[in-house]
Design an enzyme around this catalytic site. Structure first.
Site, short mmCIF file in Angstrom:
data_model
loop_
_atom_site.label_atom_id
_atom_site.label_comp_id
_atom_site.label_asym_id
_atom_site.label_seq_id
_atom_site.Cartn_x
_atom_site.Cartn_y
_atom_site.Cartn_z
N THR A 1 0.90 -1.16 0.00
CA THR A 1 0.00 0.00 0.00
C THR A 1 0.93 1.20 0.00
OG1 THR A 1 -0.11 0.09 2.41
CG2 THR A 1 -1.83 -1.19 1.33
N HIS A 2 0.54 2.24 -0.68
CA HIS A 2 1.41 3.40 -0.88
C HIS A 2 2.74 3.03 -1.54
CE1 HIS A 2 -1.26 5.32 2.20
NE2 HIS A 2 -1.18 4.13 2.75
N SER B 1 18.38 -1.63 -27.15
CA SER B 1 18.70 -0.22 -27.32
C SER B 1 19.75 -0.10 -28.41
CB SER B 1 19.23 0.35 -26.00
OG SER B 1 20.07 1.46 -26.26
N LYS C 1 20.71 -3.48 -22.76
CA LYS C 1 19.31 -3.18 -22.47
C LYS C 1 18.35 -4.26 -22.97
CE LYS C 1 17.68 0.02 -20.68
NZ LYS C 1 17.51 1.41 -21.05
N GLU D 1 5.00 -0.78 -22.11
CA GLU D 1 4.95 0.69 -22.10
C GLU D 1 3.94 1.22 -23.11
OE1 GLU D 1 9.18 2.45 -21.81
OE2 GLU D 1 9.47 0.34 -22.28
N LYS E 1 -16.76 7.73 -36.33
CA LYS E 1 -16.17 6.43 -36.70
C LYS E 1 -14.68 6.33 -36.39
CE LYS E 1 -19.71 6.33 -39.93
NZ LYS E 1 -19.96 7.76 -39.59
N1 ARG Z 1 -21.18 9.51 -44.28
C1 ARG Z 1 -22.25 9.86 -43.43
C2 ARG Z 1 -21.87 9.60 -41.97
O1 ARG Z 1 -20.98 8.88 -41.73
C3 ARG Z 1 -23.48 9.10 -43.78
C4 ARG Z 1 -24.72 9.83 -43.41
C5 ARG Z 1 -24.93 10.98 -44.30
N2 ARG Z 1 -26.16 11.61 -44.02
C6 ARG Z 1 -26.41 12.85 -44.39
N3 ARG Z 1 -27.55 13.35 -44.04
N4 ARG Z 1 -25.54 13.58 -45.08
O2 ARG Z 1 -22.45 10.14 -41.08
#
Ligand code: ARG
Length: 458
Positions: free
Chosen positions: A152-153, A274, A280, A287, A322
């Site tokens: 601990t610590h 290294s 090394k 890491e 995305k």
């Molecule tokens: N490429 C767009 C996205 O990933 C698809 C949806 C497009 N919709 C629109 N109303 N322009 O969000």
């Protein structure tokens, strides 16, 4: 695609900022899968004629095979994966290809594709978490008796067993698994059929498309369907928490591999050298796992901030959903695999762990507990007596169990030779048999139970 009322094309930079094809091409399988389910439903409902539906279905299968063999072409003029597939379909079928987009919008389409993608991503992580947990439980079983200092610590506190320490991470991974599984269950509703945002007048069968795509049910509200990215955020929060656990474990490997500790040796496959210091052997993978966790957290934060001010329903900001998810996925997938590989192959050095465990008067609590148990001393008083024993050992430059009985009895006459049965680190860990405790018998049972239970995670 929306050229009807536009006269000039977009500026080059407009096309570039608007395009998501460079990254959303990664969802091509999900996009084609979604379109095949949609067109089959349109045909079955006679919203388009059966012949056109079949030809579109076949065309999509052709495109799928082509993309699988040759990759997805990137043309920013086609904006995104949805238009890329549709344009290819038009090249194959002519104007009939345009019937595919009946009763659908890219808004419900992208929401569907992305849910399918995240669902697949979660399935991959669930397997990887299971595999890493099994490696940890296996190593725990091998080391149920190996003693190291519990901290601990970051100060030596009490001896614990290595198996117990490793099983602590199995508990974390169990919760991580549960979080991903929960997120998967919650995301498994199908937005397809919400269309742009308001639903559609066509007599679509949302239950059919939901079922064809393996969703539990259609989503309930069309506005929510196209604007919700909770599934992506939950994916990222689950990924962050998992990465955070991996980072803590990575930090321990880094520390333990360092020469002053010398508790683990990384094999060649999991070490780097290294360019200047020939001696090394660096724990770079650990890491990077520690480093990646910070990036994953940042990606989660980024998408939270993207979403926080958006009114209903769809805004183009959401196209930025995305890349953080893809990047977090790749980082976490690598991190899970690297941790499993390292943990499976590294060598623990029990002798050095044991020596460290015996340092720092780590069995002082055992001495106090003995006074309580064997001599009826109230714990607070026992704590005080033990403090004096620690001081005597410090002054003599010895461990507690190296003090003579005379020295100990001079501190408190109720101490007898029985005390030496509890002062070793082995005696200390063996005595901790409380449920969830560190005793080797407990750890063996816990590791065996974990190995069985991990198979049932799902
Ligand atoms: N490429 C767009 C996205 O990933 C698809 C949806 C497009 N919709 C629109 N109303 N322009 O969000």
């Amino acid at each position: 695609m929306w050229g009807g009322r536009f006269e000039g094309g977009p500026a080059a930079v407009m096309a570039e900022i608007n395009a998501s094809i460079p990254f959303d091409k990664r969802m091509w399988r999900q996009d084609i899968r979604g379109s095949r389910a949609h067109v089959a439903m349109l045909g079955a409902r006679k919203i388009i004629d059966a012949d056109a539906a079949n030809r579109i279905g076949d065309g999509l299968a052709t495109i799928e095979a082509d993309f699988a063999a040759n990759g997805v072409p990137v043309d920013v003029a086609l904006e995104d994966i949805h238009m890329t597939v549709e344009t290819r379909l038009a090249a194959l079928l002519g104007p009939d290809a345009g019937r595919l987009h009946t009763a659908r919008s890219r808004n419900d389409q992208v929401a569907t594709d992305f849910r399918l993608w995240v669902r697949d991503a979660i399935d991959g992580h669930l397997n990887a978490i299971r595999a890493l947990a099994a490696v940890l439980a296996m190593r725990a079983l091998q080391h149920n008796e190996t003693v190291l200092p519990g901290f601990t610590h970051l100060q030596v506190a009490q001896p614990v067993t290595l198996g117990h320490h490793l099983l602590a991470y199995v508990e974390m991974l169990k919760r991580d698994f549960g979080r991903f599984a929960d997120a998967r269950a919650r995301l498994n509703e199908c937005p397809l059929g919400a269309a742009a945002l308001a639903g559609t007048g066509f007599p679509i069968d949302r239950a059919a498309t939901a079922q064809a795509l393996g969703f539990d049910r259609p989503t309930a509200n069309s506005l929510d369907s196209v604007s919700d990215r909770d599934f992506a955020l939950e994916y990222l929060t689950s990924a962050t928490q998992t990465a955070l656990h991996l980072s803590r474990l990575a930090e321990e490997i880094i520390l333990w591999a360092s020469q002053p500790f010398g508790w683990v040796k990384l094999p060649d496959q999991w070490s780097t050298g290294s360019s200047i210091m020939p001696q090394k052997r660096n724990p770079d993978a650990a890491e990077l796992v520690r480093g990646h966790s910070g990036r994953i957290l940042g990606l989660m934060t980024g998408l939270m901030v993207t979403m926080k001010g958006l009114p209903l329903a769809y805004s183009k900001d959401m196209q930025d959903d995305k890349e953080p998810v893809f990047e977090a996925h790749d980082l976490l997938e690598l991190s899970l695999a690297a941790m499993a590989g390292m943990l499976e192959t590294l060598t623990f050095v029990p002798a050095r762990m044991r020596a460290a465990a015996a340092s720092g008067y780590s069995t002082a609590t055992d001495l106090a507990d003995w006074l309580v148990r064997e001599a009826g001393v109230p714990f607070r008083e026992a704590h005080h007596i033990t403090g004096r024993a620690v001081k005597a050992a410090e002054e003599a430059g010895t461990q507690l169990d190296e003090l003579s009985l005379e020295t100990l009895q001079a501190i408190d006459s109720r101490i007898n030779a029985g005390i030496f049965d509890v002062l070793s680190v082995e005696a200390s860990v063996s005595s901790r048999t409380s449920p969830g405790g560190t005793a080797p018998v407990r750890v063996r049972a816990a590791a065996e139970a974990a190995l069985k239970e991990i198979q049932t995670w799902g």
